[in-house]
Design a protein around this motif. Structure first.
Motif, mmCIF file in Angstrom:
data_model
loop_
_atom_site.group_PDB
_atom_site.id
_atom_site.type_symbol
_atom_site.label_atom_id
_atom_site.label_comp_id
_atom_site.label_asym_id
_atom_site.label_seq_id
_atom_site.Cartn_x
_atom_site.Cartn_y
_atom_site.Cartn_z
ATOM 1 N N GLY A 294 9.430 -11.061 -3.637
ATOM 2 C CA GLY A 294 10.659 -12.059 -3.456
ATOM 3 C C GLY A 294 10.450 -13.029 -2.251
ATOM 4 N N VAL A 295 10.758 -14.209 -2.377
ATOM 5 C CA VAL A 295 10.421 -15.211 -1.055
ATOM 6 C C VAL A 295 11.755 -15.854 -0.819
ATOM 7 N N ILE A 296 12.319 -15.985 0.211
ATOM 8 C CA ILE A 296 13.454 -16.508 0.496
ATOM 9 C C ILE A 296 13.500 -18.131 0.333
ATOM 10 N N HIS A 297 13.705 -18.411 -0.900
ATOM 11 C CA HIS A 297 14.002 -19.815 -1.216
ATOM 12 C C HIS A 297 15.726 -19.931 -1.256
ATOM 13 N N ASN A 298 16.130 -19.865 -0.314
ATOM 14 C CA ASN A 298 17.620 -19.923 -0.215
ATOM 15 C C ASN A 298 18.331 -21.085 -0.726
ATOM 16 N N LEU A 299 17.585 -22.437 -0.586
ATOM 17 C CA LEU A 299 18.515 -23.535 -0.848
ATOM 18 C C LEU A 299 18.765 -23.650 -2.644
ATOM 19 N N ASP B 145 20.206 -11.369 -6.087
ATOM 20 C CA ASP B 145 19.487 -11.565 -7.506
ATOM 21 C C ASP B 145 17.816 -10.699 -7.402
ATOM 22 N N PHE B 146 17.493 -10.826 -5.923
ATOM 23 C CA PHE B 146 16.117 -10.109 -6.150
ATOM 24 C C PHE B 146 16.363 -8.656 -6.005
ATOM 25 N N ALA B 147 17.457 -8.163 -5.493
ATOM 26 C CA ALA B 147 17.630 -6.689 -5.790
ATOM 27 C C ALA B 147 17.977 -6.215 -7.262
ATOM 28 N N ALA B 148 18.686 -7.192 -7.988
ATOM 29 C CA ALA B 148 18.913 -6.961 -9.242
ATOM 30 C C ALA B 148 17.655 -6.845 -9.966
ATOM 31 N N HIS B 149 16.718 -8.095 -9.795
ATOM 32 C CA HIS B 149 15.394 -7.868 -10.341
ATOM 33 C C HIS B 149 14.584 -6.639 -10.196
ATOM 34 N N VAL B 150 14.729 -6.002 -9.007
ATOM 35 C CA VAL B 150 14.029 -4.620 -8.717
ATOM 36 C C VAL B 150 14.722 -3.517 -9.356
ATOM 37 N N ALA B 151 16.033 -3.643 -9.333
ATOM 38 C CA ALA B 151 16.841 -2.571 -9.890
ATOM 39 C C ALA B 151 16.884 -2.464 -11.519
ATOM 40 N N THR B 152 17.003 -3.538 -12.060
ATOM 41 C CA THR B 152 17.568 -3.584 -13.296
ATOM 42 C C THR B 152 16.373 -4.295 -14.375
ATOM 43 N N PRO C 185 15.514 -11.514 -14.241
ATOM 44 C CA PRO C 185 14.672 -12.300 -13.935
ATOM 45 C C PRO C 185 14.322 -12.467 -12.360
ATOM 46 N N SER C 186 13.260 -12.676 -12.094
ATOM 47 C CA SER C 186 13.126 -12.811 -10.547
ATOM 48 C C SER C 186 13.564 -14.344 -9.948
ATOM 49 N N PRO C 187 14.381 -14.312 -8.953
ATOM 50 C CA PRO C 187 15.001 -15.445 -8.290
ATOM 51 C C PRO C 187 13.602 -16.296 -7.763
ATOM 52 N N THR C 188 12.778 -15.860 -7.397
ATOM 53 C CA THR C 188 11.475 -16.528 -7.184
ATOM 54 C C THR C 188 10.169 -16.116 -7.848
ATOM 55 N N PRO C 189 9.993 -16.598 -9.143
ATOM 56 C CA PRO C 189 8.825 -16.186 -9.868
ATOM 57 C C PRO C 189 7.415 -16.491 -8.982
ATOM 58 N N LEU C 190 6.513 -15.776 -9.386
ATOM 59 C CA LEU C 190 5.245 -15.672 -8.619
ATOM 60 C C LEU C 190 4.756 -17.163 -8.716
ATOM 61 N N ALA C 191 4.608 -17.693 -9.967
ATOM 62 C CA ALA C 191 4.227 -19.180 -10.103
ATOM 63 C C ALA C 191 4.813 -20.230 -9.157
ATOM 64 N N GLU D 40 0.954 -1.302 -0.100
ATOM 65 C CA GLU D 40 0.021 0.077 0.160
ATOM 66 C C GLU D 40 0.942 1.252 0.158
ATOM 67 N N ALA D 41 2.138 1.300 0.484
ATOM 68 C CA ALA D 41 3.169 2.278 0.525
ATOM 69 C C ALA D 41 3.712 2.203 -0.713
ATOM 70 N N GLY D 42 3.452 1.388 -1.912
ATOM 71 C CA GLY D 42 4.412 1.178 -3.013
ATOM 72 C C GLY D 42 5.629 0.831 -2.820
ATOM 73 N N CYS D 43 5.906 -0.199 -1.970
ATOM 74 C CA CYS D 43 7.320 -0.722 -1.990
ATOM 75 C C CYS D 43 7.029 -2.131 -2.298
ATOM 76 N N ASP D 44 8.291 -2.648 -2.982
ATOM 77 C CA ASP D 44 8.591 -3.916 -3.171
ATOM 78 C C ASP D 44 8.812 -4.622 -1.894
ATOM 79 N N VAL D 45 8.587 -6.087 -1.971
ATOM 80 C CA VAL D 45 8.700 -6.972 -0.948
ATOM 81 C C VAL D 45 9.510 -7.912 -0.884
ATOM 82 N N LEU D 46 10.345 -8.323 -0.019
ATOM 83 C CA LEU D 46 11.109 -9.526 0.215
ATOM 84 C C LEU D 46 10.803 -10.189 1.485
#
Length: 356
Positions: free
Chosen positions: A118-123, A311-318, A321-327, A85-91
Motif C-alpha cells: 500500500g502507498v500513501i495516496h492520501n488525497l 482501507d489498506f488494513a481492511a484489504h490485508v485483514a479481510t 479491494p486495495s486502496p492503491t492497486p499495484l497498477a 523477506e520477513a513475510g510482512c505486508d508493507v505500507l
C-alpha cells in the motif's frame, strides 16, 4: 478477528499522522516503533502509547505482520525488501522510490507474491475528491475532457523550500516530492495518461530545491488531456484541481477541501455578456458545508491518512479491494520518474522544453 501487528519504521515528521490513523483502525495495532535515532522512536512511542521500541529493523520485521514505512524515500527499497523477506505486508509513504531501477527490483516481490503493498495516496481520501469522483461517475459534468492541476507555493513558507530537505536531491527536486499526488489523482479520474510535454523555466529567482521555478507538464490519452502547473516564483499558496467535462466543470480547492460543480451551456447571450461571477457566489455558499464537514472529520480524527490506512488494513485483514492497486502505484512511479528527469533536463538547458 486478531488485529494486524504493525511495526512503524521511522519516527520523523509524518509518523505521528500514521500513528493517529492506526489508532482509529480496528484491524491494526502498532506493536512497536523503530528508528535509527532511538530517542526519537522513544518519544513517539510515549506520545502515542506504543509499548515497544525496537532495537533493529530486523527485530521490527520479525515481530510484525505489516511494516509501515515513514522514512525518507532513498531508504525505502532496502526497508521494503527486508520487510517482504520477513513475510510482512508493507505500507509506505510516497514517493516509493527515487530511482526506477529500485522499483524494477521491488515490483516482482508483489506481483503474485504473498506480501501486499500500500502507498500513501492520501488525497484520494479527501472529502472533495471523494465527492468529485462520485459526481463524475454519476455524469454530472458529462464526459471528462481535461484535468488541470495547479500547485503554486511560496518558497518563504514552504517547509521543503525554506531550508534543506531530502526532496532537493530527487529528479525534479521539490516537484518530484509532490508530483505523485497529481499523477495518482489523474489516474483515479482519467486512467493512465502519458507524458506529452514538459516545459521548465528558471525565472531568475534563487529557489533552493527547485531546479526550475516554473514547470508545466502535459499528459494525454485517447480522449483526455491533463496539465500540471508548478510554481515557486510567486507569493501565493494554491492547490487546485479542475475537471472539465462536456457538460460542466468540477473545481476542487485542495487547501480548503471544497468542491464546486458548474453546469455549462452555450448561448449567444452568454457569449456577448462574458463570464459572470456566479461561481464566486456558489463557492461562498458551498464553503460552510465543506468547511463544516472538514472540521468535523478533523475533530473525529477522520483524516485522509486515517481513511487510507483503514482501507489498506481492511484489504490485508479481510480481502477488501486495495486502496492503491499495484497498477496505480506502478503508473505513478514510472511516469513520475520520466517527468522528473525531463524537468532536470529542461532546467539544465537554461529553461526549455523536454518532450522526449
Amino acid at each position: 478477528m486478531t488485529a494486524i501487528r504493525v511495526a512503524l519504521v521511522g519516527a520523523g515528521h509524518i509518523s505521528g499522522t500514521h500513528l493517529a490513523g492506526w489508532k482509529r483502525t480496528p484491524h491494526g495495532d502498532v506493536v512497536g516503533i523503530f528508528d535509527v535515532d532511538a530517542a526519537s522512536a522513544a518519544r513517539r512511542a510515549k506520545s502515542y502509547g506504543v509499548a515497544r521500541v525496537f532495537e533493529s529493523l530486523e527485530e521490527a520485521c520479525a515481530t510484525a505482520d505489516l511494516v509501515d514505512v515513514c522514512t525518507p524515500p532513498h531508504t525505502h527499497p532496502a526497508i521494503v525488501r527486508r520487510a517482504v523477506e520477513a513475510g510482512c505486508d508493507v505500507l509506505v509513504e510516497k514517493p516509493v522510490v527515487t530511482d526506477l531501477a529500485d522499483w524494477e527490483g521491488l515490483l516482482p516481490l508483489f506481483e503474485g507474491g504473498s506480501s501486499r503493498l500500500g502507498v500513501i495516496h492520501n488525497l484520494k481520501f479527501t472529502g472533495a475528491v471523494v465527492r468529485a469522483h462520485r459526481w463524475l461517475n454519476e455524469g454530472r459534468i458529462g464526459k471528462l475532457l481535461r484535468l488541470r492541476h495547479e500547485f503554486l507555493t511560496d518558497p518563504s513558507t514552504d517547509r521543503m523550500l525554506a531550508g534543506p530537505h531530502w526532496s532537493h536531491d530527487l529528479p525534479g527536486g521539490r516537484w518530484f516530492e509532490t508530483l505523485p499526488h497529481a499523477l495518482y489523482l489523474t489516474h483515479f479520474f482519467a486512467g493512465a495518461l502519458e507524458p506529452a510535454d514538459v516545459v521548465a523555466l528558471s525565472t531568475g529567482r534563487d529557489v533552493l530545491g527547485a531546479p526550475a521555478d516554473e514547470v508545466a507538464v502535459t499528459l494525454a490519452g485517447e480522449s483526455t488531456i491533463a496539465t500540471f502547473h508548478y510554481s515557486a516564483s510567486c507569493r501565493e499558496n494554491r492547490r487546485t484541481l479542475v475537471l472539465e467535462g462536456s457538460d460542466g466543470v468540477l473545481s476542487i480547492d485542495r487547501l480548503a477541501d471544497s468542491l464546486l460543480v458548474e453546469r455549462r451551456r452555450d448561448s449567444r447571450a452568454g457569449r456577448s455578456l462574458g463570464p459572470l461571477p456566479g461561481g464566486a457566489w456558489k463557492r461562498l455558499l458551498a464553503l460552510p458545508r465543506d468547511r463544516g464537514a472538514y472540521l468535523a472529520d478533523r475533530l473525529a480524527g477522520r483524516t485522509p491518512h486515517a481513511r487510507m490506512i483503514a482501507d489498506f488494513a481492511a484489504h490485508v485483514a479481510t480481502g477488501a479491494p486495495s486502496p492503491t492497486p499495484l497498477a496505480e502505484v506502478d503508473y505513478v512511479i514510472r511516469t513520475g520518474e520520466a517527468i522528473g528527469r525531463r524537468i532536470d533536463a529542461a532546467a539544465a538547458g537554461g529553461g526549455s522544453r523536454a518532450s522526449d
